[in-house]
Design a protein around this motif. Sequence first.
Motif, PDB file in Angstrom:
ATOM      1  N   SER A   4      21.209  54.218  81.725  1.00  0.00           N
ATOM      2  CA  SER A   4      20.808  55.493  82.141  1.00  0.00           C
ATOM      3  C   SER A   4      20.446  55.316  83.898  1.00  0.00           C
ATOM      4  N   TYR A   5      20.926  56.197  84.603  1.00  0.00           N
ATOM      5  CA  TYR A   5      20.444  56.151  86.179  1.00  0.00           C
ATOM      6  C   TYR A   5      20.055  57.345  86.590  1.00  0.00           C
ATOM      7  N   GLN A   6      18.988  57.500  87.307  1.00  0.00           N
ATOM      8  CA  GLN A   6      18.392  58.639  88.068  1.00  0.00           C
ATOM      9  C   GLN A   6      19.573  58.842  89.025  1.00  0.00           C
ATOM     10  N   PRO A   7      19.536  60.061  89.426  1.00  0.00           N
ATOM     11  CA  PRO A   7      20.557  60.339  90.890  1.00  0.00           C
ATOM     12  C   PRO A   7      19.733  60.609  91.847  1.00  0.00           C
ATOM     13  N   ILE A   8      18.909  59.442  92.129  1.00  0.00           N
ATOM     14  CA  ILE A   8      18.018  59.259  93.529  1.00  0.00           C
ATOM     15  C   ILE A   8      18.918  58.999  94.671  1.00  0.00           C
ATOM     16  N   ASP A   9      18.302  59.652  95.569  1.00  0.00           N
ATOM     17  CA  ASP A   9      19.015  59.335  97.192  1.00  0.00           C
ATOM     18  C   ASP A   9      19.180  57.937  97.244  1.00  0.00           C
ATOM     19  N   ASN A  10      20.514  57.794  97.793  1.00  0.00           N
ATOM     20  CA  ASN A  10      20.888  56.659  98.458  1.00  0.00           C
ATOM     21  C   ASN A  10      21.526  55.464  97.104  1.00  0.00           C
ATOM     22  N   ARG A  11      21.420  56.063  96.103  1.00  0.00           N
ATOM     23  CA  ARG A  11      21.931  55.115  94.799  1.00  0.00           C
ATOM     24  C   ARG A  11      23.510  55.277  94.655  1.00  0.00           C
ATOM     25  N   CYS A  12      24.014  54.157  94.350  1.00  0.00           N
ATOM     26  CA  CYS A  12      25.375  53.975  94.142  1.00  0.00           C
ATOM     27  C   CYS A  12      25.656  53.379  92.812  1.00  0.00           C
ATOM     28  N   ILE A  13      26.639  54.121  91.843  1.00  0.00           N
ATOM     29  CA  ILE A  13      27.010  53.637  90.708  1.00  0.00           C
ATOM     30  C   ILE A  13      28.586  53.457  90.703  1.00  0.00           C
ATOM     31  N   ILE A  14      28.827  52.244  90.440  1.00  0.00           N
ATOM     32  CA  ILE A  14      30.106  51.747  90.268  1.00  0.00           C
ATOM     33  C   ILE A  14      30.410  51.365  89.210  1.00  0.00           C
ATOM     34  N   PHE A  15      31.805  51.962  88.500  1.00  0.00           N
ATOM     35  CA  PHE A  15      32.178  51.401  87.072  1.00  0.00           C
ATOM     36  C   PHE A  15      33.633  51.697  86.976  1.00  0.00           C
ATOM     37  N   THR A  16      34.316  50.838  85.928  1.00  0.00           N
ATOM     38  CA  THR A  16      35.675  50.988  86.013  1.00  0.00           C
ATOM     39  C   THR A  16      36.233  52.181  85.193  1.00  0.00           C
ATOM     40  N   THR A  17      37.359  52.664  85.356  1.00  0.00           N
ATOM     41  CA  THR A  17      38.034  53.645  84.754  1.00  0.00           C
ATOM     42  C   THR A  17      38.722  53.166  83.722  1.00  0.00           C
ATOM     43  N   SER A  18      38.464  53.256  82.346  1.00  0.00           N
ATOM     44  CA  SER A  18      39.418  53.003  81.368  1.00  0.00           C
ATOM     45  C   SER A  18      39.168  53.993  80.037  1.00  0.00           C
ATOM     46  N   ASP A  19      39.844  53.701  79.049  1.00  0.00           N
ATOM     47  CA  ASP A  19      39.769  54.692  78.061  1.00  0.00           C
ATOM     48  C   ASP A  19      38.596  54.728  77.177  1.00  0.00           C
ATOM     49  N   ASP A  20      37.507  53.646  77.320  1.00  0.00           N
ATOM     50  CA  ASP A  20      36.423  53.735  76.743  1.00  0.00           C
ATOM     51  C   ASP A  20      35.104  53.520  77.794  1.00  0.00           C
ATOM     52  N   SER A  21      35.393  54.042  79.089  1.00  0.00           N
ATOM     53  CA  SER A  21      34.370  54.137  80.064  1.00  0.00           C
ATOM     54  C   SER A  21      33.671  55.359  79.861  1.00  0.00           C
ATOM     55  N   PHE A  22      33.060  55.811  78.737  1.00  0.00           N
ATOM     56  CA  PHE A  22      32.219  56.870  78.722  1.00  0.00           C
ATOM     57  C   PHE A  22      31.137  57.201  79.422  1.00  0.00           C
ATOM     58  N   HIS A  23      31.114  58.355  80.079  1.00  0.00           N
ATOM     59  CA  HIS A  23      29.801  58.694  80.875  1.00  0.00           C
ATOM     60  C   HIS A  23      29.656  60.065  80.941  1.00  0.00           C
ATOM     61  N   GLY A  24      28.415  60.583  81.602  1.00  0.00           N
ATOM     62  CA  GLY A  24      28.221  61.909  81.633  1.00  0.00           C
ATOM     63  C   GLY A  24      26.623  62.073  81.653  1.00  0.00           C
ATOM     64  N   HIS A  25      26.193  63.320  82.015  1.00  0.00           N
ATOM     65  CA  HIS A  25      24.840  63.817  82.229  1.00  0.00           C
ATOM     66  C   HIS A  25      24.654  64.914  81.330  1.00  0.00           C
ATOM     67  N   PRO A  26      24.704  64.654  79.925  1.00  0.00           N
ATOM     68  CA  PRO A  26      24.928  65.940  78.869  1.00  0.00           C
ATOM     69  C   PRO A  26      23.571  66.828  78.889  1.00  0.00           C
ATOM     70  N   GLU A  27      22.555  66.091  79.349  1.00  0.00           N
ATOM     71  CA  GLU A  27      21.305  66.868  79.314  1.00  0.00           C
ATOM     72  C   GLU A  27      21.083  67.910  80.495  1.00  0.00           C
ATOM     73  N   PRO A  28      20.917  69.189  80.289  1.00  0.00           N
ATOM     74  CA  PRO A  28      20.916  70.213  81.112  1.00  0.00           C
ATOM     75  C   PRO A  28      19.719  69.757  82.301  1.00  0.00           C
ATOM     76  N   LEU A  29      20.213  70.267  83.625  1.00  0.00           N
ATOM     77  CA  LEU A  29      19.486  69.825  84.535  1.00  0.00           C
ATOM     78  C   LEU A  29      18.201  71.022  84.534  1.00  0.00           C
ATOM     79  N   ASN A  30      16.952  70.377  84.919  1.00  0.00           N
ATOM     80  CA  ASN A  30      15.803  71.395  84.883  1.00  0.00           C
ATOM     81  C   ASN A  30      15.355  71.215  86.384  1.00  0.00           C
TER      82      ASN A  30
END
Length: 122
Positions: free
Chosen positions: A54-80
Amino acid sequence: EKDGFCGIHADFSHHDHLGLERRVNLLYYLNENWKDSYKGNLSLYDQNLISVKSYQPIDNRCIIFTTSDDSFHGHPEPLNTPDGYCRRSVALYYYTVPTETRKKKRILYPEDPNWKYSMLKE
C-alpha cells in the motif's frame, strides 16, 4: 474529492483505437502535505485479492507496475480529505505492438460474488 474511491480492478489490455497492448502503468502523485487520515492509499493485490503493498499518494511519488490479468489495484477506502482538497495524480501508460499470445480484455474485477467493488462490470 472527499468520499471518492476506486474499486479494486485490473486494467484493460489493449487500446481499442490504436490496437496496441498496454504493458505498464505509471502513476505520479502531486499531493502536497498528504496526511494518513486522508486515506486514499493505492493498494496492490495478489491473485487471491490480498493486499501485498500500500502506498500513500504523497507528492512526488511514482508507482510503476505491469498491466496484466491479475495486476489488481485500487484505493477502495473512501477519501477523508477536507472539503475542496483532491487526490491528484498523473497516469501514464506504456504500449507495445500486440503479440498473438495475449487475449484482449476489458477492465477485470474480482469474480468472488461476495467481493464488493465500486465500478460496474463491462
